[in-house]
Design a protein around this motif. Structure first.
Motif, PDB file in Angstrom:
ATOM      1  N   THR A   1      10.657   2.889   3.089  1.00  0.00           N
ATOM      2  CA  THR A   1       9.390   2.575   2.431  1.00  0.00           C
ATOM      3  C   THR A   1       8.290   3.445   2.786  1.00  0.00           C
ATOM      4  O   THR A   1       8.198   3.745   3.762  1.00  0.00           O
TER       5      THR A   1
ATOM      6  N   LYS B   1       9.607   6.007  -9.122  1.00  0.00           N
ATOM      7  CA  LYS B   1       8.686   4.566  -9.100  1.00  0.00           C
ATOM      8  C   LYS B   1       9.514   3.571  -9.733  1.00  0.00           C
ATOM      9  O   LYS B   1       9.283   2.334  -9.607  1.00  0.00           O
TER      10      LYS B   1
ATOM     11  N   GLY C   1       5.534   2.469  -1.628  1.00  0.00           N
ATOM     12  CA  GLY C   1       6.562   2.639  -2.694  1.00  0.00           C
ATOM     13  C   GLY C   1       7.886   2.838  -2.007  1.00  0.00           C
ATOM     14  O   GLY C   1       8.248   3.132  -1.002  1.00  0.00           O
TER      15      GLY C   1
ATOM     16  N   ASN D   1       2.485  -1.673  -7.111  1.00  0.00           N
ATOM     17  CA  ASN D   1       3.399  -0.764  -6.910  1.00  0.00           C
ATOM     18  C   ASN D   1       2.983   0.655  -7.398  1.00  0.00           C
ATOM     19  O   ASN D   1       2.486   0.887  -8.533  1.00  0.00           O
TER      20      ASN D   1
ATOM     21  N   LEU E   1      11.079   0.383  -7.854  1.00  0.00           N
ATOM     22  CA  LEU E   1      10.637  -0.992  -7.871  1.00  0.00           C
ATOM     23  C   LEU E   1      10.078  -1.256  -9.046  1.00  0.00           C
ATOM     24  O   LEU E   1       9.679  -0.310  -9.968  1.00  0.00           O
TER      25      LEU E   1
ATOM     26  N   GLN F   1       5.542  -7.182   2.876  1.00  0.00           N
ATOM     27  CA  GLN F   1       6.134  -6.023   2.354  1.00  0.00           C
ATOM     28  C   GLN F   1       7.898  -5.954   2.851  1.00  0.00           C
ATOM     29  O   GLN F   1       8.199  -6.232   3.995  1.00  0.00           O
TER      30      GLN F   1
END
Length: 533
Positions: A226, A510, A231, A530, A513, A176
């Motif tokens: 994050t 959103k 997300g 995601n 990413l 991640q």
């Protein structure tokens, strides 16, 4: 004056590596027995040296117009991909980038994911081979980290395989971004002293590592922001002074580079030999092995210009209006192009001219309906004619031409020698200016204003009386437009979710990413989509 005779033919051994990209990234149901179901180093018949050559060569696919360019520039405030009648519609794929309307089945995003991950795997093959020298291992580590940096930046997660891992199964590690940024910094710093201290720009040197480290430290606060669901969080971000100082120190340690007097020399056919700014490239060989670097002029130029273009993408008016008329980055004559074919490098607007009927006397060009070929600021994303939109020619064709059939023809237009630039010194200098403005310390005492104005004076732009974060963002756009960093910059400065020409609605978080492709998740259940997709 640029010397186009100064072209050194670059030699790179090319090999075919029998690895199927989709299998390497996602897993597959069919495997050639010679791979022995694992990343196995003990019985490899290919040397680490050959694998490293292949890893370098595989970077060329990232030059494709459906790869990093739409991910980083189409999605930004710098480029519009207008549909022109039946041209460039492509089921809305290009518009999706501009409007942030991606889905997890978007063909370009799927290609970008596969290309980045498969090429990172190529680099890892060197690490798993077992016979690599310390320098080869260090270079392969850089290449893997470099490619994984883009995957992390775009998708927020990086799947990785360990040496000896069963290739019939999905990758077990899913890094991640909140942890990946620290892993990448650690990996680069661990191999730094084994990297070549100098070399040609197509080699991963210590200077290339310094640039990548500077990018990682500069964006570290973004990746650390994050959410619990994985997300990305919208800024403003909390930039640590220590990270900003690390950016400054890495830039200060870059050796042997200066800002280039001739701005467009960084993008001509012999750019790696003529420019004093270029740090790391994907190499193209004039008349030989090459990527799709010629798309950088074909995609924007009109059919009736030379070489004949695809009449596609255009600059936003916001980008065009950032420049003073005196700024050489806006428009500069290029020997062999401007005098022979009638256009400058930079932005093309207004009535276009060029040689007609094989002659060297310029005339006003016409469109395909025999109307004036006049490029305009006005453009419509969904419905434009073939003349609307400001064109961009940054990488320039090879000006060596032949006369065939009573008309001028570019030599090697399908195999040009322009190396694709990933890192150059002007970018480094602007990163340093930003880091100083964000609280980093420069022991040499330079200020952000000093750096920005030094660059602006080199580009024949007026010096600024003061510099703000907004000024830095604008200057990065002026200097680096259409080079592939704008999305990264806009996210860091908090403007990526906004509106601009032909994007009338703000995006939600959103869009920070991209969606992980459905194909990737279907073959690797360890991946989690995601949020928002």
């Amino acid at each position: 004056m640029l010397d186009f005779k100064k072209i050194k033919m670059k030699k790179m051994k090319n090999i075919i590596i029998g690895l199927i990209a989709a299998f390497l990234v996602f897993g597959c149901t069919d495997l050639d027995e010679e791979l022995n179901d694992s990343i196995n180093s003990s019985d490899s018949s290919v040397s680490a040296s050959d694998l490293l050559i292949g890893a370098y060569s595989s970077l060329r696919e990232l030059q494709h117009e459906q790869d990093l360019l739409p991910a980083y520039v189409h999605s930004s405030d710098e480029l519009i991909p207008p549909t022109r009648g039946g041209d460039w519609d492509d089921a809305g794929l290009w518009r999706d980038h501009h409007l942030h309307g991606w889905t997890n089945t978007h063909a370009h995003i799927d290609k970008t994911w596969r290309d980045l991950n498969s090429r990172a795997f190529n680099a890892q093959q060197v690490l798993c081979n077992g016979d690599g020298s310390a320098s080869e291992i260090a270079q392969a580590t850089f290449l893997r980290t470099f490619l994984d940096f883009f995957t992390m930046d775009l998708f927020g997660v990086v799947p990785r395989r360990a040496c000896g891992e069963d290739l019939l199964l999905p990758p077990t590690e899913q890094l991640q971004r909140i942890e990946a940024v620290d892993v990448f910094i650690s990996e680069l710093e661990a191999v730094f002293n084994d990297l070549p201290s100098s070399g040609t720009p197509d080699v991963a040197t210590q200077n290339a590592a310094r640039m990548l480290l500077a990018k990682l430290y500069l964006n570290r606060a973004v990746y650390k922001a994050t959410g619990a669901d994985g997300g990305a969080l919208e800024g403003p971000y909390s930039f640590e002074a220590a990270d900003m100082t690390a950016v400054i120190n890495n830039v200060n340690d870059l050796a042997g580079y200066t800002l280039e007097d001739e701005y467009f020399s960084s993008f001509i056919s012999a750019n790696s030999e003529t420019s004093s700014e270029i740090i790391f490239v994907s190499q193209n060989e004039l008349g030989g092995a090459t990527g799709r670097i010629n798309n950088r002029w074909h995609m924007s130029m009109h059919y009736n210009q030379q070489p004949s273009g695809w009449n596609g993408f255009v600059a936003t008016v916001e980008l065009y209006n950032l420049f003073e008329d005196s700024d050489v980055r806006k428009s500069s004559a290029v020997p062999g192009i401007s005098d022979q074919f009638g256009y400058n490098a930079g932005f093309l607007i207004g009535q276009q001219s060029g040689p007609v009927d094989g002659g060297l006397v310029f005339e006003d060009l016409k469109d395909r309906q025999q109307g004036p070929l006049v490029f305009t600021e006005d453009v419509n994303l969904f419905n434009s004619n073939e003349t609307r939109g400001i064109r961009v020619v940054k990488y320039t064709p090879n000006p060596t031409f032949t006369v065939e059939n009573n008309s001028l023809q570019f030599a090697n237009d399908n195999a040009p020698g322009n190396d694709y630039v990933f890192f150059r010194y002007a970018d480094a200098r602007l990163m340093k200016a930003e880091a100083i403005l964000r609280g980093g310390t420069d022991t040499g005492g330079e200020t952000a204003l000093d750096i920005v104005n030094e660059l602006r004076m080199m580009r024949n732009a007026t010096a600024l009386p003061a510099v703000t974060e907004s000024d830095i963002l604008d200057e990065r756009s002026r200097e680096l437009y259409w080079e592939g960093w704008r999305r990264n910059d806009q996210i860091r400065f908090g403007t990526f979710l906004g509106t601009w020409q032909e994007k009338g609605s703000a995006s939600t978080a959103k869009s920070l990413l991209m969606p992980i492709p459905a194909e990737a998740i279907s073959t690797n259940p360890n991946l989690i989509q995601n949020p928002g997709y």
